[in-house]
Structures are given as structure tokens and as C-alpha cells.
Write an enzyme that holds these catalytic residues in place. Structure first.
Site, PDB file in Angstrom:
ATOM      1  N   CYS A 154       0.813  -1.227   0.000  1.00  0.00           N
ATOM      2  CA  CYS A 154       0.000   0.000   0.000  1.00  0.00           C
ATOM      3  C   CYS A 154       0.844   1.274   0.000  1.00  0.00           C
ATOM      4  O   CYS A 154       0.334   2.350  -0.284  1.00  0.00           O
ATOM      5  CB  CYS A 154      -0.923   0.033   1.214  1.00  0.00           C
ATOM      6  SG  CYS A 154      -2.308  -1.064   1.021  1.00  0.00           S
TER       7      CYS A 154
HETATM    8  N1  CO8 Z   1     -20.499  -9.498   6.663  1.00  0.00           N
HETATM    9  C1  CO8 Z   1     -21.074  -9.581   7.878  1.00  0.00           C
HETATM   10  N2  CO8 Z   1     -20.378  -9.781   9.012  1.00  0.00           N
HETATM   11  C2  CO8 Z   1     -19.041  -9.916   8.903  1.00  0.00           C
HETATM   12  C3  CO8 Z   1     -18.363  -9.846   7.652  1.00  0.00           C
HETATM   13  C4  CO8 Z   1     -19.159  -9.630   6.505  1.00  0.00           C
HETATM   14  N3  CO8 Z   1     -18.612  -9.549   5.292  1.00  0.00           N
HETATM   15  N4  CO8 Z   1     -17.047 -10.005   7.859  1.00  0.00           N
HETATM   16  C5  CO8 Z   1     -16.883 -10.163   9.182  1.00  0.00           C
HETATM   17  N5  CO8 Z   1     -18.083 -10.126   9.821  1.00  0.00           N
HETATM   18  C6  CO8 Z   1     -18.363 -10.298  11.248  1.00  0.00           C
HETATM   19  C7  CO8 Z   1     -17.315 -11.140  11.928  1.00  0.00           C
HETATM   20  O1  CO8 Z   1     -17.630 -12.527  11.773  1.00  0.00           O
HETATM   21  C8  CO8 Z   1     -17.392 -10.671  13.357  1.00  0.00           C
HETATM   22  O2  CO8 Z   1     -18.474 -11.318  13.998  1.00  0.00           O
HETATM   23  P1  CO8 Z   1     -18.370 -11.750  15.548  1.00  0.00           P
HETATM   24  O3  CO8 Z   1     -18.181 -10.455  16.301  1.00  0.00           O
HETATM   25  O4  CO8 Z   1     -19.666 -12.440  15.784  1.00  0.00           O
HETATM   26  O5  CO8 Z   1     -17.153 -12.642  15.632  1.00  0.00           O
HETATM   27  C9  CO8 Z   1     -17.764  -9.189  13.232  1.00  0.00           C
HETATM   28  O6  CO8 Z   1     -18.304  -9.035  11.902  1.00  0.00           O
HETATM   29  C10 CO8 Z   1     -16.594  -8.265  13.403  1.00  0.00           C
HETATM   30  O7  CO8 Z   1     -15.504  -8.722  12.552  1.00  0.00           O
HETATM   31  P2  CO8 Z   1     -14.113  -8.018  12.528  1.00  0.00           P
HETATM   32  O8  CO8 Z   1     -13.593  -7.863  13.916  1.00  0.00           O
HETATM   33  O9  CO8 Z   1     -13.234  -8.727  11.524  1.00  0.00           O
HETATM   34  O10 CO8 Z   1     -14.534  -6.627  11.883  1.00  0.00           O
HETATM   35  P3  CO8 Z   1     -13.885  -5.207  12.053  1.00  0.00           P
HETATM   36  O11 CO8 Z   1     -14.841  -4.346  12.740  1.00  0.00           O
HETATM   37  O12 CO8 Z   1     -12.481  -5.270  12.565  1.00  0.00           O
HETATM   38  O13 CO8 Z   1     -13.784  -4.725  10.519  1.00  0.00           O
HETATM   39  C11 CO8 Z   1     -12.150  -4.543   8.746  1.00  0.00           C
HETATM   40  C12 CO8 Z   1     -13.043  -5.477   9.575  1.00  0.00           C
HETATM   41  C13 CO8 Z   1     -13.017  -3.650   7.897  1.00  0.00           C
HETATM   42  C14 CO8 Z   1     -11.267  -5.415   7.854  1.00  0.00           C
HETATM   43  C15 CO8 Z   1     -11.267  -3.673   9.665  1.00  0.00           C
HETATM   44  O14 CO8 Z   1     -10.654  -4.465  10.656  1.00  0.00           O
HETATM   45  C16 CO8 Z   1     -10.173  -2.933   8.926  1.00  0.00           C
HETATM   46  O15 CO8 Z   1     -10.393  -2.232   7.966  1.00  0.00           O
HETATM   47  N6  CO8 Z   1      -8.918  -3.035   9.368  1.00  0.00           N
HETATM   48  C17 CO8 Z   1      -7.801  -2.374   8.755  1.00  0.00           C
HETATM   49  C18 CO8 Z   1      -7.394  -3.117   7.564  1.00  0.00           C
HETATM   50  C19 CO8 Z   1      -6.323  -2.422   6.764  1.00  0.00           C
HETATM   51  O16 CO8 Z   1      -6.074  -1.265   6.795  1.00  0.00           O
HETATM   52  N7  CO8 Z   1      -5.655  -3.197   5.981  1.00  0.00           N
HETATM   53  C20 CO8 Z   1      -4.687  -2.680   5.130  1.00  0.00           C
HETATM   54  C21 CO8 Z   1      -4.321  -3.754   4.255  1.00  0.00           C
HETATM   55  S1  CO8 Z   1      -4.203  -3.302   2.683  1.00  0.00           S
HETATM   56  C22 CO8 Z   1      -2.586  -3.313   2.129  1.00  0.00           C
HETATM   57  O17 CO8 Z   1      -1.641  -3.097   2.784  1.00  0.00           O
HETATM   58  C23 CO8 Z   1      -2.434  -3.609   0.700  1.00  0.00           C
HETATM   59  C24 CO8 Z   1      -1.840  -4.942   0.459  1.00  0.00           C
HETATM   60  C25 CO8 Z   1      -1.825  -5.245  -1.008  1.00  0.00           C
HETATM   61  C26 CO8 Z   1      -3.222  -5.418  -1.530  1.00  0.00           C
HETATM   62  C27 CO8 Z   1      -3.318  -6.032  -2.863  1.00  0.00           C
HETATM   63  C28 CO8 Z   1      -4.086  -7.348  -2.919  1.00  0.00           C
HETATM   64  C29 CO8 Z   1      -5.573  -7.334  -2.882  1.00  0.00           C
END
Ligand code: CO8
Length: 374
Positions: A154
Site C-alpha cells: 500500500c
Molecule cells: N459481513 C457480515 N459480518 C461480517 C463480515 C461480513 N462480510 N465479515 C466479518 N463479519 C463479522 C465477523 O464474523 C465478526 O463477527 P463476531 O463479532 O460475531 O465474531 C464481526 O463481523 C466483526 O468482525 P471483525 O472484527 O473482523 O470486523 P472489524 O470491525 O475489525 O472490521 C475490517 C473489519 C473492515 C477489515 C477492519 O478491521 C479494517 O479495515 N482493518 C484495517 C485493515 C487495513 O487497513 N488493511 C490494510 C491492508 S491493505 C494493504 O496493505 C495492501 C496490500 C496489497 C493489496 C493487494 C491485494 C488485494
């Protein structure tokens, strides 16, 4: 500093794929896949449905552009299906990169004959060799200079900006294109509920030049800072040695040869790391939050940007102070902060100071403080 050796951003260019997928379309496709998987695998742990409400609340993403919508949404493929091009044809990543470069060159009214180098800075490469950057250089009709690919996930574009700025500072180049074609749909696991909504496709380009040759309207680069710190929380284990390890499981629902992450850990660890990096870098340049008119932050998650902007500015940022593009582009890896800068910088006045900042896998992060010249 002598304007001969002062780096500036002369112009930016953007290529946006025409097709776009809404959260509703994406969730419908994922849920159809989950239903099919559950029916065909009655003894396996059932897959739970995805939801539009979760995606929007957890990430701020509402839609994303992709190069092949139909195959991503097709429950049988759930990945782009792109015709393999022959060696005599331009590759798709070079093609979209060239479109962004041409837009930047046109905006600066710059002849390609005056460009010294092309850096292709992106999180995935079309192939091992020849470099995409060299292909882009040839397609632009550049018969001199040099080009190479660089990958810092990124943060590729901000690392590219510092590299280009260092060429200007040292006098080894006067005009450098930094191009970031990001076909993230190719490495996103569209069958993984936790991450299927995160990424989108795009290409951006920046023209970094010496101030003495730049167009009147440009952004002076006040300072650049790069940081890396090893983390296993964002990984993609795709690579040329996969074959030696015994196969590539592209179609398994949770393959580590595609993008995987511990999103919560990334959120918690990266927010303080990046906020502190910006504050420390600003201090070195004599700049505090009060001096910053606008932040063009990496576009991964609206909540992360809200927290980082608040720590840097000392108050909750308005949309004007920290604009969002991830609502319609999703996370476009290295291109995100550049799209934000491209779309939301023309209205600023001469003398206004702002910050372009990236963060992501590695971990990697980069900050670029800029000031509008005219
Ligand atoms: N629909 C419904 N519910 C869901 C879904 C979904 N799609 N996904 C997860 N849930 C549920 C989970 O099961 C969980 O349920 P429970 O509490 O019952 O266990 C609940 O929702 C909460 O899940 P999470 O804790 O996983 O959810 P978050 O609130 O943490 O949100 C995010 C998830 C959006 C991923 C968030 O954590 C986030 O954005 N984090 C930062 C990520 C980030 O910045 N990453 C950067 C990486 S990108 C990068 O560097 C580029 C790399 C190269 C990319 C090229 C290839 C593609």
C-alpha cells in the site's frame, strides 16, 4: 534550496475502470456462493452470509471499480477472468498505467521527451520481467532514460515519490513519472467473507519534477519520510517459489496465496504508528496539525482515517480536511491517497500545506508534506 534541486508534484493522472460493483451486488454474489458451498458440503462448517450493513459500518466502503465485474460476481468464478495477452500486445497493467501517465503529462503540458524516468510503484506486478515500468516507458514513446518496478504494497506510491524526489534532489533526474496500476481484484479472495469487500482496481500517476522546469501550478514537496516494521498481520504468499512448494491453491476459500489479514490487529497497531510518524515528521519540518489545510490519507478504512486525522489535527476532521474516496473506490492499495490528492487538491490556495500519507502491508508507511505554489 536551489529550485534546480527542489522536488515538486507537477501534476497527477487517474484512470478509473468503467465498471463498478455496489455492496448489494457483491453481497448477493457472496451469499449465492455461500449457499451453494453449504449445499454441496453438508459436513463442513457452514459459511455465514455477508451483509451490506456490516461492510458499510466496518469500512465505509459502498462500491468499488473493477476491470471485470461479471466474473467477479459470478458465483462459479468469483475472480476476474482476463484474456491472456500475447507478448506483442501491451499488458493490462501497463495499459491502465499508461492511461494515468498520459493524463498526468497532459495536465502538466509535459512532452515525454523531457521525462527522465518511469517508476512503476504498485503492490502487484504483471509478471517478473520485463518490468511493467519498461513496458510503460516504451508505450509512452520514451526512447531515453530508465524505468523499473518497485513494490512496497500500500505504500508503493509514497516510496516512489521519495525515490523520485531523491533523484531531483541529487540532480540525477529532472522529471520522473511515478505510476501505480492496481488490479487488486486479481489478488483478492472474493470467497473470503472477512475481506471480499475491501479492494478495488484503479491506476494513478504522479509527475515529480525539479521546481525550475515545473508548470506554474504545482505542489512543492517539503519533506518525505518512509517507515517499515515487520508484521505478519497482512500477507500474500503468492510467489514464484509456490511451484517449488507444491502447487497454488487459487480456488480454496481461505488460501494464503491471495490477500489475507488480521484486520482488527492491523487497525489497532497501524493507527498509533502512523499518527506518531506524521506528528514526528511534521515536527522535524516545523509543522503541527494547525498548519495543515488538508490530509490525503491512505484509503483503507474510514474509522482508521478518522482516528489518525483526529490525532494529527487535534480535533475531529471534517470531510474538507480529510477527504474520503474509499466510499466509491474501496481500498486501491498504493493508489488510494493519490486518488484523494488528485480529486481534492485543486480548490486549495497558494501557500496551503497538506499531507499525503500511505500505510499498509509490511507494515509500511510513508508521509509526504506538500505546499501549493500557485
Ligand atoms: N459481513 C457480515 N459480518 C461480517 C463480515 C461480513 N462480510 N465479515 C466479518 N463479519 C463479522 C465477523 O464474523 C465478526 O463477527 P463476531 O463479532 O460475531 O465474531 C464481526 O463481523 C466483526 O468482525 P471483525 O472484527 O473482523 O470486523 P472489524 O470491525 O475489525 O472490521 C475490517 C473489519 C473492515 C477489515 C477492519 O478491521 C479494517 O479495515 N482493518 C484495517 C485493515 C487495513 O487497513 N488493511 C490494510 C491492508 S491493505 C494493504 O496493505 C495492501 C496490500 C496489497 C493489496 C493487494 C491485494 C488485494
Amino acid at each position: 534550496m536551489n529550485s534546480e534541486f527542489t522536488p515538486v508534484i507537477s501534476a497527477t493522472g487517474l484512470f478509473t475502470p468503467e465498471e463498478s460493483i455496489s455492496n448489494a451486488e457483491l453481497v448477493e454474489s457472496y451469499n449465492a456462493y455461500a449457499d451453494k458451498y453449504n449445499a454441496e458440503n453438508p459436513d463442513a462448517e457452514p459459511l455465514t452470509h455477508s451483509s451490506v450493513e456490516f461492510i458499510e459500518k466496518a469500512s465505509g466502503i459502498k462500491s468499488r471499480h473493477v476491470v471485470d465485474k461479471a466474473s467477479v460476481l459470478n458465483a462459479d468464478t468469483m475472480a476476474p477472468r482476463l484474456r491472456e495477452r500475447g507478448n506483442e500486445e501491451i499488458s493490462i497493467m501497463a495499459e491502465i498505467g499508461v492511461k494515468a501517465c498520459k493524463a498526468a503529462l497532459e495536465a502538466a503540458n509535459r512532452d515525454i521527451a523531457d521525462v527522465d524516468a518511469v517508476l512503476c510503484a504498485a503492490s502487484n506486478m504483471q509478471r517478473a520481467y520485463p518490468a511493467m515500468a519498461v513496458e510503460i516507458q516504451a508505450e509512452l514513446g520514451m526512447e531515453h532514460g530508465f524505468a523499473f518496478d518497485m513494490n512496497v504494497a500500500c505504500s508503493s506510491a509514497t516510496f516512489g515519490i521519495q525515490t523520485a524526489a531523491d533523484y531531483i534532489r541529487s540532480g540525477s533526474a529532472k522529471s520522473v513519472l511515478v505510476v501505480s496500476p492496481e488490479i487488486t481484484s486479481g489478488h483478492l479472495n472474493w470467497r473470503d467473507r472477512d475481506s471480499h469487500f475491501i479492494f478495488g482496481d484503479v491506476a494513478t500517476a504522479l509527475l515529480i519534477e525539479a521546481k525550475d522546469i515545473a508548470p506554474t501550478s504545482h505542489w512543492e514537496i517539503l519533506g518525505t519520510h518512509l517507515k517499515t516494521q515487520f508484521s505478519n498481520n497482512i500477507r500474500n504468499n503468492f510467489g514464484f517459489l509456490n511451484r517449488a512448494h507444491g502447487g497454488i491453491e487459487q480456488d480454496s476459500p481461505n488460501t494464503d496465496k491471495l490477500f489475507i489479514q488480521e484486520g482488527r490487529k492491523v487497525f489497532k497497531e497501524v493507527v498509533p504508528m502512523v499518527a506518531q510518524m506524521i506528528i514526528d515528521h511534521g515536527e522535524k519540518l516545523g509543522l503541527s496539525g494547525a498548519d495543515l489545510r488538508r490530509l490525503w490519507l491512505h484509503q483503507a478504512n474510514a474509522g482508521m482515517n478518522r482516528l489518525i486525522a483526529q490525532r494529527v489535527l487535534g480535533h475531529e476532521a471534517s470531510e474538507d480536511e480529510s477527504p474520503t474516496v474509499l466510499d466509491t473506490y474501496a481500498n486501491t492499495s498504493s493508489a488510494g491517497s493519490i486518488i484523494a490528492f488528485h480529486k481534492h487538491s485543486a480548490d486549495l490556495a497558494a501557500g496551503d500545506t497538506g499531507l499525503i500519507c500511505s500505510f499498509g502491508a509490511g507494515y509500511s508507511a510513508g508521509s509526504v508534506f506538500v505546499r501549493k505554489a500557485a
